[in-house]
Design a protein around this motif. Structure first.
Motif, PDB file in Angstrom:
ATOM      1  N   ALA A 131     -30.616 -40.914  20.155  1.00 50.56           N
ATOM      2  CA  ALA A 131     -30.927 -42.264  20.603  1.00 50.56           C
ATOM      3  C   ALA A 131     -32.420 -42.507  20.636  1.00 50.56           C
ATOM      4  CB  ALA A 131     -30.335 -42.507  21.991  1.00 50.56           C
ATOM      5  N   LYS A 132     -33.199 -41.456  20.808  1.00 48.48           N
ATOM      6  CA  LYS A 132     -34.653 -41.559  20.858  1.00 48.48           C
ATOM      7  C   LYS A 132     -35.268 -40.573  19.881  1.00 48.48           C
ATOM      8  CE  LYS A 132     -36.920 -41.923  24.690  1.00 48.48           C
ATOM      9  NZ  LYS A 132     -37.485 -43.275  24.583  1.00 48.48           N
ATOM     10  N   ALA A 133     -36.537 -40.809  19.559  1.00 43.15           N
ATOM     11  CA  ALA A 133     -37.244 -39.875  18.691  1.00 43.15           C
ATOM     12  C   ALA A 133     -37.520 -38.576  19.441  1.00 43.15           C
ATOM     13  CB  ALA A 133     -38.551 -40.505  18.209  1.00 43.15           C
ATOM     14  N   ALA A 134     -37.558 -37.477  18.685  1.00 39.88           N
ATOM     15  CA  ALA A 134     -37.928 -36.149  19.180  1.00 39.88           C
ATOM     16  C   ALA A 134     -37.086 -35.613  20.329  1.00 39.88           C
ATOM     17  CB  ALA A 134     -39.407 -36.146  19.594  1.00 39.88           C
ATOM     18  N   PRO A 135     -35.756 -35.729  20.286  1.00 44.74           N
ATOM     19  CA  PRO A 135     -34.942 -35.054  21.296  1.00 44.74           C
ATOM     20  C   PRO A 135     -34.543 -33.647  20.870  1.00 44.74           C
ATOM     21  CG  PRO A 135     -33.534 -36.421  19.991  1.00 44.74           C
ATOM     22  CD  PRO A 135     -34.925 -36.545  19.400  1.00 44.74           C
ATOM     23  N   GLY A 136     -34.921 -33.239  19.663  1.00 45.73           N
ATOM     24  CA  GLY A 136     -34.564 -31.921  19.175  1.00 45.73           C
ATOM     25  C   GLY A 136     -33.409 -31.911  18.210  1.00 45.73           C
ATOM     26  N   ALA A 137     -33.049 -33.068  17.641  1.00 44.18           N
ATOM     27  CA  ALA A 137     -31.904 -33.136  16.727  1.00 44.18           C
ATOM     28  C   ALA A 137     -32.136 -32.297  15.480  1.00 44.18           C
ATOM     29  CB  ALA A 137     -31.632 -34.593  16.338  1.00 44.18           C
ATOM     30  N   THR A 138     -33.315 -32.433  14.872  1.00 41.92           N
ATOM     31  CA  THR A 138     -33.599 -31.681  13.645  1.00 41.92           C
ATOM     32  C   THR A 138     -33.682 -30.191  13.915  1.00 41.92           C
ATOM     33  OG1 THR A 138     -34.759 -33.582  12.692  1.00 41.92           O
ATOM     34  CG2 THR A 138     -35.206 -31.420  11.728  1.00 41.92           C
ATOM     35  N   SER A 139     -34.344 -29.814  15.003  1.00 36.48           N
ATOM     36  CA  SER A 139     -34.437 -28.391  15.348  1.00 36.48           C
ATOM     37  C   SER A 139     -33.057 -27.795  15.589  1.00 36.48           C
ATOM     38  CB  SER A 139     -35.312 -28.205  16.596  1.00 36.48           C
ATOM     39  OG  SER A 139     -36.628 -28.659  16.364  1.00 36.48           O
TER      40      SER A 139
ATOM     41  N   SER B  12     -17.477 -24.437   2.009  1.00 42.53           N
ATOM     42  CA  SER B  12     -18.719 -24.669   2.722  1.00 42.53           C
ATOM     43  C   SER B  12     -18.569 -25.728   3.804  1.00 42.53           C
ATOM     44  CB  SER B  12     -19.817 -25.104   1.740  1.00 42.53           C
ATOM     45  OG  SER B  12     -21.024 -25.381   2.419  1.00 42.53           O
ATOM     46  N   ASP B  13     -19.166 -25.449   4.978  1.00 41.03           N
ATOM     47  CA  ASP B  13     -19.319 -26.451   6.014  1.00 41.03           C
ATOM     48  C   ASP B  13     -20.582 -27.260   5.711  1.00 41.03           C
ATOM     49  OD1 ASP B  13     -17.101 -25.683   7.692  1.00 41.03           O
ATOM     50  OD2 ASP B  13     -18.269 -23.933   8.284  1.00 41.03           O
ATOM     51  N   ALA B  14     -20.797 -28.333   6.448  1.00 42.44           N
ATOM     52  CA  ALA B  14     -21.998 -29.144   6.273  1.00 42.44           C
ATOM     53  C   ALA B  14     -22.526 -29.580   7.631  1.00 42.44           C
ATOM     54  CB  ALA B  14     -21.719 -30.358   5.396  1.00 42.44           C
ATOM     55  N   ILE B  15     -23.850 -29.515   7.790  1.00 38.19           N
ATOM     56  CA  ILE B  15     -24.529 -29.996   8.994  1.00 38.19           C
ATOM     57  C   ILE B  15     -25.501 -31.077   8.541  1.00 38.19           C
ATOM     58  CG2 ILE B  15     -26.032 -29.407  10.927  1.00 38.19           C
ATOM     59  CD1 ILE B  15     -24.930 -26.541  10.722  1.00 38.19           C
ATOM     60  N   VAL B  16     -25.307 -32.294   9.044  1.00 41.40           N
ATOM     61  CA  VAL B  16     -26.055 -33.452   8.557  1.00 41.40           C
ATOM     62  C   VAL B  16     -26.958 -33.984   9.671  1.00 41.40           C
ATOM     63  CG1 VAL B  16     -25.893 -35.717   7.472  1.00 41.40           C
ATOM     64  CG2 VAL B  16     -24.093 -34.017   7.075  1.00 41.40           C
ATOM     65  N   ASP B  17     -28.257 -34.009   9.404  1.00 41.27           N
ATOM     66  CA  ASP B  17     -29.228 -34.538  10.358  1.00 41.27           C
ATOM     67  C   ASP B  17     -29.537 -35.988   9.984  1.00 41.27           C
ATOM     68  OD1 ASP B  17     -31.289 -35.052  12.133  1.00 41.27           O
ATOM     69  OD2 ASP B  17     -32.794 -33.956  10.963  1.00 41.27           O
ATOM     70  N   CYS B  18     -29.015 -36.937  10.775  1.00 39.97           N
ATOM     71  CA  CYS B  18     -29.232 -38.362  10.511  1.00 39.97           C
ATOM     72  C   CYS B  18     -30.378 -38.948  11.323  1.00 39.97           C
ATOM     73  CB  CYS B  18     -27.960 -39.149  10.796  1.00 39.97           C
ATOM     74  SG  CYS B  18     -26.722 -39.025   9.479  1.00 39.97           S
ATOM     75  N   GLY B  19     -31.044 -38.138  12.145  1.00 43.95           N
ATOM     76  CA  GLY B  19     -32.188 -38.626  12.896  1.00 43.95           C
ATOM     77  C   GLY B  19     -31.816 -39.651  13.948  1.00 43.95           C
TER      78      GLY B  19
ATOM     79  N   ASP C 203     -16.351 -34.564  10.938  1.00 44.59           N
ATOM     80  CA  ASP C 203     -15.320 -34.050  11.831  1.00 44.59           C
ATOM     81  C   ASP C 203     -15.811 -34.062  13.273  1.00 44.59           C
ATOM     82  OD1 ASP C 203     -13.168 -32.925   9.893  1.00 44.59           O
ATOM     83  OD2 ASP C 203     -15.069 -32.177   9.098  1.00 44.59           O
ATOM     84  N   LEU C 204     -17.142 -33.971  13.430  1.00 42.01           N
ATOM     85  CA  LEU C 204     -17.742 -33.989  14.760  1.00 42.01           C
ATOM     86  C   LEU C 204     -19.097 -34.676  14.683  1.00 42.01           C
ATOM     87  CD1 LEU C 204     -17.744 -33.055  17.757  1.00 42.01           C
ATOM     88  CD2 LEU C 204     -18.846 -30.942  16.987  1.00 42.01           C
ATOM     89  N   VAL C 205     -19.311 -35.673  15.547  1.00 39.14           N
ATOM     90  CA  VAL C 205     -20.603 -36.337  15.668  1.00 39.14           C
ATOM     91  C   VAL C 205     -21.247 -35.871  16.969  1.00 39.14           C
ATOM     92  CG1 VAL C 205     -21.821 -38.545  15.899  1.00 39.14           C
ATOM     93  CG2 VAL C 205     -19.853 -38.350  14.352  1.00 39.14           C
ATOM     94  N   LEU C 206     -22.409 -35.249  16.862  1.00 42.73           N
ATOM     95  CA  LEU C 206     -23.139 -34.768  18.025  1.00 42.73           C
ATOM     96  C   LEU C 206     -24.341 -35.670  18.285  1.00 42.73           C
ATOM     97  CD1 LEU C 206     -23.213 -30.895  17.416  1.00 42.73           C
ATOM     98  CD2 LEU C 206     -21.783 -32.149  19.047  1.00 42.73           C
ATOM     99  N   VAL C 207     -24.525 -36.074  19.528  1.00 40.45           N
ATOM    100  CA  VAL C 207     -25.682 -36.872  19.915  1.00 40.45           C
ATOM    101  C   VAL C 207     -26.667 -35.951  20.637  1.00 40.45           C
ATOM    102  CG1 VAL C 207     -26.512 -38.871  21.187  1.00 40.45           C
ATOM    103  CG2 VAL C 207     -24.230 -38.907  20.146  1.00 40.45           C
ATOM    104  N   ALA C 208     -27.829 -35.739  20.028  1.00 38.34           N
ATOM    105  CA  ALA C 208     -28.832 -34.852  20.615  1.00 38.34           C
ATOM    106  C   ALA C 208     -29.500 -35.536  21.799  1.00 38.34           C
ATOM    107  CB  ALA C 208     -29.876 -34.473  19.569  1.00 38.34           C
ATOM    108  N   VAL C 209     -29.647 -34.796  22.888  1.00 41.93           N
ATOM    109  CA  VAL C 209     -30.242 -35.343  24.099  1.00 41.93           C
ATOM    110  C   VAL C 209     -30.927 -34.229  24.867  1.00 41.93           C
ATOM    111  CG1 VAL C 209     -28.057 -35.033  25.343  1.00 41.93           C
ATOM    112  CG2 VAL C 209     -29.763 -36.648  26.226  1.00 41.93           C
ATOM    113  N   ARG C 210     -32.036 -34.570  25.522  1.00 42.05           N
ATOM    114  CA  ARG C 210     -32.712 -33.624  26.408  1.00 42.05           C
ATOM    115  C   ARG C 210     -32.304 -33.929  27.851  1.00 42.05           C
ATOM    116  NH1 ARG C 210     -37.055 -30.527  24.541  1.00 42.05           N
ATOM    117  NH2 ARG C 210     -37.470 -30.812  22.319  1.00 42.05           N
TER     118      ARG C 210
END
Length: 264
Positions: free
Chosen positions: A9-17, A130-137, A152-159
């Motif tokens: 939802a916000k920039a830099a919550p650690g989604a890419t990491s 193969s599985d896939a991990i997609v970083d949509c930012g 199959d699963l949508v993860l929302v990165a949050v601190r």
């Protein structure tokens, strides 16, 4: 096999990491996809040292895929292999690089994202390797919705910080209207177990991934610092989380039992 899409939802919550950490430690063949329409942070971050040495080529990825398949119908699956590269540091991982410049989004377009989504669904479908991990930012108007729809699963990165949790609540409510509960979770980043439990309690969404606060290792996954700490708390936790997700998401769907004598 499974597709996991990570947004924030916000920039830099650690989604890419988090996406990189999961891909590097994933227990099975996996494809990491940098699909942030604002620019792929994997290119300038984790892969920066390898790109500087010429081991990874930033021009090979989603843009080259969209260009090569521009005459293909959006709902048709295409071969991704020619546009992927080995992910340095990964056990058995490849990477499909995203946009090195946000202006390149014009060359991909909605049809290009749709072709990518179809191709990912085909390459990560039942019986595939193969599985896939997609970083949509960061989620926004330009977010390729097609990549969320095939997940199959949508993860929302949050601190665990208050401002991050409060900013995430509206996005969670929006996604809850579009996805079944079992297809939605949170990736709580840089948090203690107690903090992760608090985030889950506030957002009312299960924790798909919880990664501890490990600044040194997090920097390695975000900025490409070497050598990669293989026995750190973050690496060990990401390994355990990836193993669990891989097995849970790839369990065969059992048919519903039917009562003997019941009407069709």
């Amino acid at each position: 096999m499974a597709i996991i899409t990570i947004v924030s939802a916000k920039a830099a919550p650690g989604a890419t990491s988090a996406a990189v950490a999961l891909a590097v430690t994933w227990p099975a063949p996996v494809l990491l996809v940098g699909a942030d329409p604002a620019g792929d942070d994997i290119i300038g971050g984790y892969l920066g040292p390898w790109i500087a040495k010429g081991w990874v080529h930033p021009a090979k990825g989603i843009v080259s895929f969209a260009t090569a398949t521009r005459h293909v119908e959006p709902d048709q699956a295409c071969d991704l292999a020619a546009h992927t590269q080995l992910l340095p540091g990964g056990r058995n991982a490849r990477v499909l690089l995203g946009l090195s410049d946000p202006a390149q989004i014009m060359g991909v377009g909605p049809a290009g994202w749709q072709r990518l989504a179809r191709s990912l669904a085909a390459s990560a479908g039942a019986g595939c390797a193969s599985d896939a991990i997609v970083d949509c930012g960061r989620f926004g108007l330009a977010t390729p919705r097609a990549l969320l729809q095939v997940a199959d699963l949508v993860l929302v990165a949050v601190r665990p910080q208050r401002r991050s949790v409060l900013a995430t609540r509206p996005l969670i409510r929006l996604l809850q209207q579009q996805f079944q509960p079992q297809r939605l979770g949170v990736a709580v980043v840089a948090a203690t177990p107690e903090q992760a439990d608090e985030v889950v309690e506030v957002l009312k969404v299960p924790a798909g991934v919880h990664l501890p606060d490990d600044v040194v290792t997090a920097r390695a996954f975000s900025d490409g610092a070497t050598p990669l700490p293989r026995r750190s708390a973050l690496t060990r936790t990401a390994t355990a989380a990836g193993t669990r997700l891989h097995h849970v998401l790839n369990q065969p769907q059992l048919p519903q039992p039917r009562l003997v004598g019941a009407r069709s």
